[in-house]
Design a protein around this motif. Structure first.
Motif, PDB file in Angstrom:
ATOM      1  N   GLY A   1     144.291  84.099  49.598  1.00 16.29           N
ATOM      2  CA  GLY A   1     143.153  83.359  50.131  1.00 16.29           C
ATOM      3  C   GLY A   1     141.954  84.249  50.385  1.00 16.29           C
ATOM      4  O   GLY A   1     140.813  83.910  50.030  1.00 16.29           O
ATOM      5  N   LEU A   2     142.184  85.436  50.987  1.00 16.92           N
ATOM      6  CA  LEU A   2     141.079  86.365  51.265  1.00 16.92           C
ATOM      7  C   LEU A   2     140.486  86.896  49.969  1.00 16.92           C
ATOM      8  O   LEU A   2     139.273  87.100  49.861  1.00 16.92           O
ATOM      9  CB  LEU A   2     141.575  87.505  52.147  1.00 16.92           C
ATOM     10  CG  LEU A   2     141.982  87.130  53.578  1.00 16.92           C
ATOM     11  CD1 LEU A   2     142.547  88.336  54.313  1.00 16.92           C
ATOM     12  CD2 LEU A   2     140.792  86.542  54.342  1.00 16.92           C
ATOM     13  N   THR A   3     141.347  87.133  48.990  1.00 17.28           N
ATOM     14  CA  THR A   3     140.855  87.624  47.694  1.00 17.28           C
ATOM     15  C   THR A   3     139.999  86.572  46.995  1.00 17.28           C
ATOM     16  O   THR A   3     138.930  86.870  46.456  1.00 17.28           O
ATOM     17  CB  THR A   3     142.041  87.995  46.796  1.00 17.28           C
ATOM     18  OG1 THR A   3     142.840  88.977  47.466  1.00 17.28           O
ATOM     19  CG2 THR A   3     141.565  88.540  45.472  1.00 17.28           C
ATOM     20  N   ALA A   4     140.480  85.332  47.024  1.00 21.12           N
ATOM     21  CA  ALA A   4     139.766  84.260  46.338  1.00 21.12           C
ATOM     22  C   ALA A   4     138.469  83.889  47.044  1.00 21.12           C
ATOM     23  O   ALA A   4     137.550  83.344  46.412  1.00 21.12           O
ATOM     24  CB  ALA A   4     140.657  83.022  46.244  1.00 21.12           C
ATOM     25  N   PHE A   5     138.372  84.182  48.335  1.00 21.18           N
ATOM     26  CA  PHE A   5     137.180  83.776  49.087  1.00 21.18           C
ATOM     27  C   PHE A   5     135.909  84.416  48.529  1.00 21.18           C
ATOM     28  O   PHE A   5     134.844  83.797  48.534  1.00 21.18           O
ATOM     29  CB  PHE A   5     137.333  84.125  50.564  1.00 21.18           C
ATOM     30  CG  PHE A   5     136.157  83.689  51.396  1.00 21.18           C
ATOM     31  CD1 PHE A   5     135.998  82.365  51.764  1.00 21.18           C
ATOM     32  CD2 PHE A   5     135.190  84.608  51.785  1.00 21.18           C
ATOM     33  CE1 PHE A   5     134.908  81.961  52.515  1.00 21.18           C
ATOM     34  CE2 PHE A   5     134.094  84.212  52.535  1.00 21.18           C
ATOM     35  CZ  PHE A   5     133.957  82.885  52.906  1.00 21.18           C
ATOM     36  N   GLY A   6     136.019  85.677  48.059  1.00 24.51           N
ATOM     37  CA  GLY A   6     134.833  86.327  47.496  1.00 24.51           C
ATOM     38  C   GLY A   6     134.286  85.582  46.299  1.00 24.51           C
ATOM     39  O   GLY A   6     133.076  85.398  46.153  1.00 24.51           O
ATOM     40  N   VAL A   7     135.193  85.131  45.425  1.00 23.72           N
ATOM     41  CA  VAL A   7     134.759  84.355  44.260  1.00 23.72           C
ATOM     42  C   VAL A   7     134.206  83.003  44.698  1.00 23.72           C
ATOM     43  O   VAL A   7     133.167  82.546  44.206  1.00 23.72           O
ATOM     44  CB  VAL A   7     135.937  84.159  43.286  1.00 23.72           C
ATOM     45  CG1 VAL A   7     135.503  83.331  42.090  1.00 23.72           C
ATOM     46  CG2 VAL A   7     136.484  85.505  42.834  1.00 23.72           C
ATOM     47  N   PHE A   8     134.907  82.351  45.638  1.00 23.49           N
ATOM     48  CA  PHE A   8     134.445  81.059  46.155  1.00 23.49           C
ATOM     49  C   PHE A   8     133.032  81.182  46.717  1.00 23.49           C
ATOM     50  O   PHE A   8     132.150  80.373  46.407  1.00 23.49           O
ATOM     51  CB  PHE A   8     135.411  80.586  47.254  1.00 23.49           C
ATOM     52  CG  PHE A   8     134.872  79.467  48.109  1.00 23.49           C
ATOM     53  CD1 PHE A   8     135.010  78.141  47.719  1.00 23.49           C
ATOM     54  CD2 PHE A   8     134.211  79.737  49.307  1.00 23.49           C
ATOM     55  CE1 PHE A   8     134.510  77.117  48.497  1.00 23.49           C
ATOM     56  CE2 PHE A   8     133.712  78.718  50.091  1.00 23.49           C
ATOM     57  CZ  PHE A   8     133.864  77.407  49.690  1.00 23.49           C
ATOM     58  N   TRP A   9     132.807  82.193  47.529  1.00 25.54           N
ATOM     59  CA  TRP A   9     131.506  82.340  48.188  1.00 25.54           C
ATOM     60  C   TRP A   9     130.397  82.645  47.175  1.00 25.54           C
ATOM     61  O   TRP A   9     129.283  82.150  47.307  1.00 25.54           O
ATOM     62  CB  TRP A   9     131.576  83.430  49.251  1.00 25.54           C
ATOM     63  CG  TRP A   9     130.360  83.490  50.124  1.00 25.54           C
ATOM     64  CD1 TRP A   9     129.407  84.454  50.154  1.00 25.54           C
ATOM     65  CD2 TRP A   9     129.948  82.515  51.092  1.00 25.54           C
ATOM     66  NE1 TRP A   9     128.433  84.150  51.069  1.00 25.54           N
ATOM     67  CE2 TRP A   9     128.751  82.965  51.663  1.00 25.54           C
ATOM     68  CE3 TRP A   9     130.505  81.313  51.532  1.00 25.54           C
ATOM     69  CZ2 TRP A   9     128.083  82.256  52.654  1.00 25.54           C
ATOM     70  CZ3 TRP A   9     129.844  80.603  52.514  1.00 25.54           C
ATOM     71  CH2 TRP A   9     128.642  81.067  53.067  1.00 25.54           C
ATOM     72  N   GLY A  10     130.713  83.444  46.159  1.00 22.21           N
ATOM     73  CA  GLY A  10     129.698  83.750  45.153  1.00 22.21           C
ATOM     74  C   GLY A  10     129.244  82.507  44.406  1.00 22.21           C
ATOM     75  O   GLY A  10     128.046  82.279  44.224  1.00 22.21           O
ATOM     76  N   ILE A  11     130.210  81.692  43.957  1.00 21.23           N
ATOM     77  CA  ILE A  11     129.853  80.464  43.250  1.00 21.23           C
ATOM     78  C   ILE A  11     129.163  79.477  44.184  1.00 21.23           C
ATOM     79  O   ILE A  11     128.181  78.811  43.804  1.00 21.23           O
ATOM     80  CB  ILE A  11     131.103  79.819  42.623  1.00 21.23           C
ATOM     81  CG1 ILE A  11     131.663  80.731  41.525  1.00 21.23           C
ATOM     82  CG2 ILE A  11     130.786  78.443  42.052  1.00 21.23           C
ATOM     83  CD1 ILE A  11     130.739  80.914  40.345  1.00 21.23           C
ATOM     84  N   PHE A  12     129.636  79.382  45.407  1.00 19.53           N
ATOM     85  CA  PHE A  12     129.017  78.487  46.387  1.00 19.53           C
ATOM     86  C   PHE A  12     127.557  78.878  46.620  1.00 19.53           C
ATOM     87  O   PHE A  12     126.660  78.024  46.622  1.00 19.53           O
ATOM     88  CB  PHE A  12     129.800  78.543  47.703  1.00 19.53           C
ATOM     89  CG  PHE A  12     129.221  77.701  48.806  1.00 19.53           C
ATOM     90  CD1 PHE A  12     129.431  76.332  48.844  1.00 19.53           C
ATOM     91  CD2 PHE A  12     128.447  78.277  49.807  1.00 19.53           C
ATOM     92  CE1 PHE A  12     128.897  75.553  49.853  1.00 19.53           C
ATOM     93  CE2 PHE A  12     127.906  77.512  50.820  1.00 19.53           C
ATOM     94  CZ  PHE A  12     128.136  76.150  50.850  1.00 19.53           C
ATOM     95  N   MET A  13     127.294  80.176  46.800  1.00 20.54           N
ATOM     96  CA  MET A  13     125.920  80.637  47.018  1.00 20.54           C
ATOM     97  C   MET A  13     125.064  80.395  45.782  1.00 20.54           C
ATOM     98  O   MET A  13     123.891  80.029  45.893  1.00 20.54           O
ATOM     99  CB  MET A  13     125.929  82.125  47.364  1.00 20.54           C
ATOM    100  CG  MET A  13     126.464  82.429  48.756  1.00 20.54           C
ATOM    101  SD  MET A  13     125.486  81.633  50.049  1.00 20.54           S
ATOM    102  CE  MET A  13     123.890  82.426  49.812  1.00 20.54           C
ATOM    103  N   LEU A  14     125.653  80.601  44.596  1.00 25.56           N
ATOM    104  CA  LEU A  14     124.894  80.351  43.367  1.00 25.56           C
ATOM    105  C   LEU A  14     124.452  78.897  43.290  1.00 25.56           C
ATOM    106  O   LEU A  14     123.285  78.601  43.020  1.00 25.56           O
ATOM    107  CB  LEU A  14     125.763  80.704  42.157  1.00 25.56           C
ATOM    108  CG  LEU A  14     125.164  80.386  40.777  1.00 25.56           C
ATOM    109  CD1 LEU A  14     123.926  81.239  40.537  1.00 25.56           C
ATOM    110  CD2 LEU A  14     126.188  80.607  39.671  1.00 25.56           C
TER     111      LEU A  14
END
Length: 413
Positions: A22-35
């Motif tokens: 979950g912590l690893t995937a959060f970085g990808v989630f946040w990047g796409i969300f911010m984009l």
């Protein structure tokens, strides 16, 4: 991708390490969300600004001022006055302009009457080509036409505020209003749009044929200013420069006098605004991709740890005949699943947020912001980016896993 055993292994690994995954995937989630959020907000600001551009995006306006250079025996400080001859000359000598629109107005505001009701409004003299320069949202009747111009008809198209003050809820079409004591028949009604301050002013405007304004209100052979629309493929700056040169020749203005005529080039202003939003969009991609890369690096590092933890398992697989490709595909597929799932959640949440904001402000005037949304092309690009990034993130750990020697792996503790 369709190997059930591989999917079961991936899901088993995720279940055993929920927090880490979950912590690893959060970085990808946040990047796409911010984009999605940044691009959606940028699109909202772009839509809001373009909505405020309620004039043609390639329009040119030219008006007269006072000369600043003496020329041909004429003194400095002379005010240039445009005439109907200028209209004919410009139509003849500026073929680059698709629309040449002479305009004028009565100075200040004038009392307009209908029956016992009266109020002060602006009165402009226009030509039928006016809607090509600035959109007119007719809510009833018609706009001015060529016959109105030729016959100098005393007809008027009124703004919604004029109709409200003089007629209330009654239909103004066909009724006669008095402008400075002269009767004009109302043939159309329009709703003002654009910036609040401009819309308020436009709503209190009455448009009549320019030819009727000239003969009725003692402005014979006078034109206040001009608006132009270039032909397709012709830059507005070319029309602007040529018009000024012709008007300077017509009115004996020095070629070096850059103060005799004022002008506004909407095309240049619009290009500057578009450049600003291109920069904002680029900045949004830069920030978001940086965040996504950080998340991808995190995924790659976690996959390296996974490979380290499963070294003995990988050795057993290879000892039993597993090919290097099967090992690589297992690790890469797990990496793609983590990044794709996290990214798609980011895309979903970001799109939902933009849709919610759009629904909240729908129909409301919130200034320079309107209809924030995410383009289909952006969403498709984001999804493709996720798949590629997931594969890249898992490739290095997968290649390392494929190089594991069974004998060495079985001795690993």
């Amino acid at each position: 991708m369709f190997d059930v055993d591989k999917w079961q292994e991936i899901l088993g690994t995720v279940r055993r390490h929920k927090l880490r995954t979950g912590l690893t995937a959060f970085g990808v989630f946040w990047g796409i969300f911010m984009l999605v959020v940044l691009l959606g907000a940028g699109k909202g600001f772009r839509n809001g600004v373009e909505k405020e551009f309620n004039v043609a995006k390639n329009a040119v306006f030219v008006w007269s001022q006072r000369t600043s250079v003496p020329y041909a025996g004429l003194k400095v400080g002379r005010f240039v006055r445009f005439t109907n001859d200028d209209v004919a000359t410009l139509k003849r000598e500026v073929p680059e302009a698709a629309v040449i629109l002479p305009r004028s107005s009565l100075d200040g505001t004038f009392t307009v009457q209908y029956g016992t009701k009266s109020s002060s409004f602006s009165v402009n003299g226009e030509y039928p080509g006016y809607p090509a320069v600035r959109a007119v949202n007719l809510t009833g009747g018609r706009f001015l036409n060529d016959i109105d111009i030729e016959e100098r008809r005393k007809v008027a198209v009124i703004g919604d505020r004029v109709a409200e003050v003089l007629f209330g809820t009654a239909d103004p079409l066909g009724q006669e209003i008095r402008i400075k004591g002269i009767f004009f028949q109302v043939v159309g009604k329009f709703k003002a749009e654009g910036k609040p301050e401009n819309a308020q002013e436009e709503a209190q405007t009455i448009m009549i044929p320019l030819t009727a304004l000239q003969v009725t209100f003692n402005q014979v052979n006078q034109v206040g200013y001009f608006a132009f629309i270039p032909r397709t493929g012709i830059p507005a700056a070319i029309v602007e420069t040529k018009v000024k040169q012709i008007l300077a020749r017509q009115h004996k203005v020095a070629p070096t006098d850059d103060r005799a005529f004022g002008s506004a080039n909407v095309e240049e202003e619009y290009a500057r605004v578009q450049g600003l939003f291109t920069g904002i969009s680029g900045f949004s991609w830069l920030v978001s991709i940086g965040t996504i890369l950080a998340g991808i690096i995190g995924v790659s590092n976690i996959m390296l740890i996974v490979v380290k933890e499963r070294t003995k398992e990988i050795g057993i697989r290879k000892a039993l005949g597993a090919t290097p490709w099967s090992i690589v595909s297992l690790i890469v597929q797990e990496s793609i699943v983590i990044t794709a799932a996290a990214g798609l959640l980011g895309l979903l949440f970001g799109t939902a947020l933009m849709a919610g904001i759009s629904a909240m402000i729908d129909g409301q005037d919130v200034g320079f912001f309107a209809n924030p949304r995410v383009d289909v092309g952006v969403a498709s690009t984001a999804v493709a980016l996720l798949v590629v990034a997931g594969a890249v993130a898992g490739l290095v750990p997968a290649l390392k896993a494929a190089q594991v020697q069974p004998v060495v792996a079985l001795k690993d503790e």
